[in-house]
Motif scaffolding. Structure first.
Motif, PDB file in Angstrom:
ATOM      1  N   GLU A  97       0.826  -1.202   0.000  1.00 34.21           N
ATOM      2  CA  GLU A  97       0.000   0.000   0.000  1.00 34.21           C
ATOM      3  C   GLU A  97       0.864   1.257   0.000  1.00 34.21           C
ATOM      4  OE1 GLU A  97      -2.548  -0.599   3.381  1.00 34.21           O
ATOM      5  OE2 GLU A  97      -4.054  -1.679   2.196  1.00 34.21           O
ATOM      6  N   LYS A  98       1.963   1.240   0.763  1.00 30.81           N
ATOM      7  CA  LYS A  98       2.884   2.383   0.758  1.00 30.81           C
ATOM      8  C   LYS A  98       3.495   2.578  -0.623  1.00 30.81           C
ATOM      9  CE  LYS A  98       4.519   2.590   5.538  1.00 30.81           C
ATOM     10  NZ  LYS A  98       5.687   2.405   6.400  1.00 30.81           N
ATOM     11  N   GLU A  99       3.918   1.477  -1.231  1.00 29.97           N
ATOM     12  CA  GLU A  99       4.520   1.560  -2.556  1.00 29.97           C
ATOM     13  C   GLU A  99       3.498   2.071  -3.569  1.00 29.97           C
ATOM     14  OE1 GLU A  99       6.956  -1.199  -5.764  1.00 29.97           O
ATOM     15  OE2 GLU A  99       6.222  -2.086  -3.906  1.00 29.97           O
ATOM     16  N   ASN A 100       2.255   1.610  -3.460  1.00 27.86           N
ATOM     17  CA  ASN A 100       1.189   2.045  -4.353  1.00 27.86           C
ATOM     18  C   ASN A 100       0.967   3.551  -4.213  1.00 27.86           C
ATOM     19  OD1 ASN A 100      -0.874   1.922  -6.192  1.00 27.86           O
ATOM     20  ND2 ASN A 100      -2.381   1.108  -4.770  1.00 27.86           N
ATOM     21  N   ALA A 101       0.907   4.054  -2.977  1.00 29.27           N
ATOM     22  CA  ALA A 101       0.716   5.481  -2.745  1.00 29.27           C
ATOM     23  C   ALA A 101       1.883   6.281  -3.328  1.00 29.27           C
ATOM     24  CB  ALA A 101       0.578   5.752  -1.254  1.00 29.27           C
ATOM     25  N   ARG A 102       3.101   5.766  -3.160  1.00 24.95           N
ATOM     26  CA  ARG A 102       4.284   6.448  -3.702  1.00 24.95           C
ATOM     27  C   ARG A 102       4.212   6.518  -5.223  1.00 24.95           C
ATOM     28  NH1 ARG A 102       8.803   4.890  -6.034  1.00 24.95           N
ATOM     29  NH2 ARG A 102       8.396   2.684  -5.668  1.00 24.95           N
ATOM     30  N   LEU A 103       3.812   5.412  -5.852  1.00 29.38           N
ATOM     31  CA  LEU A 103       3.735   5.383  -7.309  1.00 29.38           C
ATOM     32  C   LEU A 103       2.617   6.286  -7.826  1.00 29.38           C
ATOM     33  CD1 LEU A 103       4.383   1.582  -7.942  1.00 29.38           C
ATOM     34  CD2 LEU A 103       5.938   3.489  -8.400  1.00 29.38           C
ATOM     35  N   LEU A 104       1.487   6.338  -7.106  1.00 27.73           N
ATOM     36  CA  LEU A 104       0.397   7.230  -7.510  1.00 27.73           C
ATOM     37  C   LEU A 104       0.841   8.694  -7.445  1.00 27.73           C
ATOM     38  CD1 LEU A 104      -2.703   5.514  -5.860  1.00 27.73           C
ATOM     39  CD2 LEU A 104      -2.191   5.712  -8.296  1.00 27.73           C
ATOM     40  N   LYS A 105       1.606   9.038  -6.422  1.00 30.51           N
ATOM     41  CA  LYS A 105       2.119  10.403  -6.295  1.00 30.51           C
ATOM     42  C   LYS A 105       3.081  10.709  -7.438  1.00 30.51           C
ATOM     43  CE  LYS A 105       4.387  13.433  -2.959  1.00 30.51           C
ATOM     44  NZ  LYS A 105       5.017  13.516  -1.641  1.00 30.51           N
ATOM     45  N   GLN A 106       3.907   9.728  -7.776  1.00 27.18           N
ATOM     46  CA  GLN A 106       4.858   9.902  -8.864  1.00 27.18           C
ATOM     47  C   GLN A 106       4.114  10.109 -10.188  1.00 27.18           C
ATOM     48  OE1 GLN A 106       7.381   6.470  -9.413  1.00 27.18           O
ATOM     49  NE2 GLN A 106       9.087   7.727 -10.134  1.00 27.18           N
ATOM     50  N   ILE A 107       3.052   9.352 -10.415  1.00 30.82           N
ATOM     51  CA  ILE A 107       2.252   9.498 -11.634  1.00 30.82           C
ATOM     52  C   ILE A 107       1.607  10.878 -11.685  1.00 30.82           C
ATOM     53  CG2 ILE A 107       0.117   8.707 -12.751  1.00 30.82           C
ATOM     54  CD1 ILE A 107       0.929   5.862 -11.991  1.00 30.82           C
ATOM     55  N   ALA A 108       1.106  11.353 -10.547  1.00 28.31           N
ATOM     56  CA  ALA A 108       0.478  12.673 -10.507  1.00 28.31           C
ATOM     57  C   ALA A 108       1.489  13.758 -10.884  1.00 28.31           C
ATOM     58  CB  ALA A 108      -0.105  12.937  -9.127  1.00 28.31           C
TER      59      ALA A 108
END
Length: 134
Positions: A97-108
């Motif tokens: 979940e942490k990695e997913n949140a990090r990747l979503l922020k990176q995509i944004a």
């Protein structure tokens, strides 16, 4: 007058046995034996027993407490420290979940950069179109 040249090796080779110290592990039979010997000690003999076996009084107290609470099973080897509050699956889910949140922020951030580039390109094209018509 120059100093004499000495050929001393400045590197010290530590004894590999002393490099990695591990915790001592006591078997259930050993713990029971020590508890029986400690109970049989008269006044002043307990310290001699502990020194001979290289034990601490708090170890003996802990073993007595474990034996009183759970019997022989309580003396079985247990891992030091508190029990983990989360299962390995829960820890893995949390990590993902942490990695997913990090990747979503990176995509944004990347989407924002692309949008900015598109706007800049549109402004440049509009400026060129305006200047070419004049």
């Amino acid at each position: 007058m120059p100093k004499p040249v000495t050929h001393i090796n400045p590197q010290i080779q530590p004894d590999p046995e002393l490099e990695k110290r591990t915790r001592r592990v006591f078997s259930t039979e050993y713990k029971l034996s020590i508890l029986q010997q400690a109970d049989a000690c008269k006044h002043g003999e307990l310290g001699v027993l502990l020194r001979r076996e290289k034990l601490y009084s708090n170890q003996l107290a802990q073993w007595r407490r474990e034996f009183a609470e759970s019997g022989v099973k309580g003396l079985a080897k247990s891992k030091p420290g508190p029990a983990p509050s989360k299962t390995p699956d829960q820890r893995r889910i949390e990590q993902l979940e942490k990695e997913n949140a990090r990747l979503l922020k990176q995509i944004a951030v990347k989407d924002g950069c692309l949008l900015l580039q598109k706007k800049a390109l549109a402004l440049i094209e509009a400026f060129e179109h305006e200047n070419s018509s004049v």
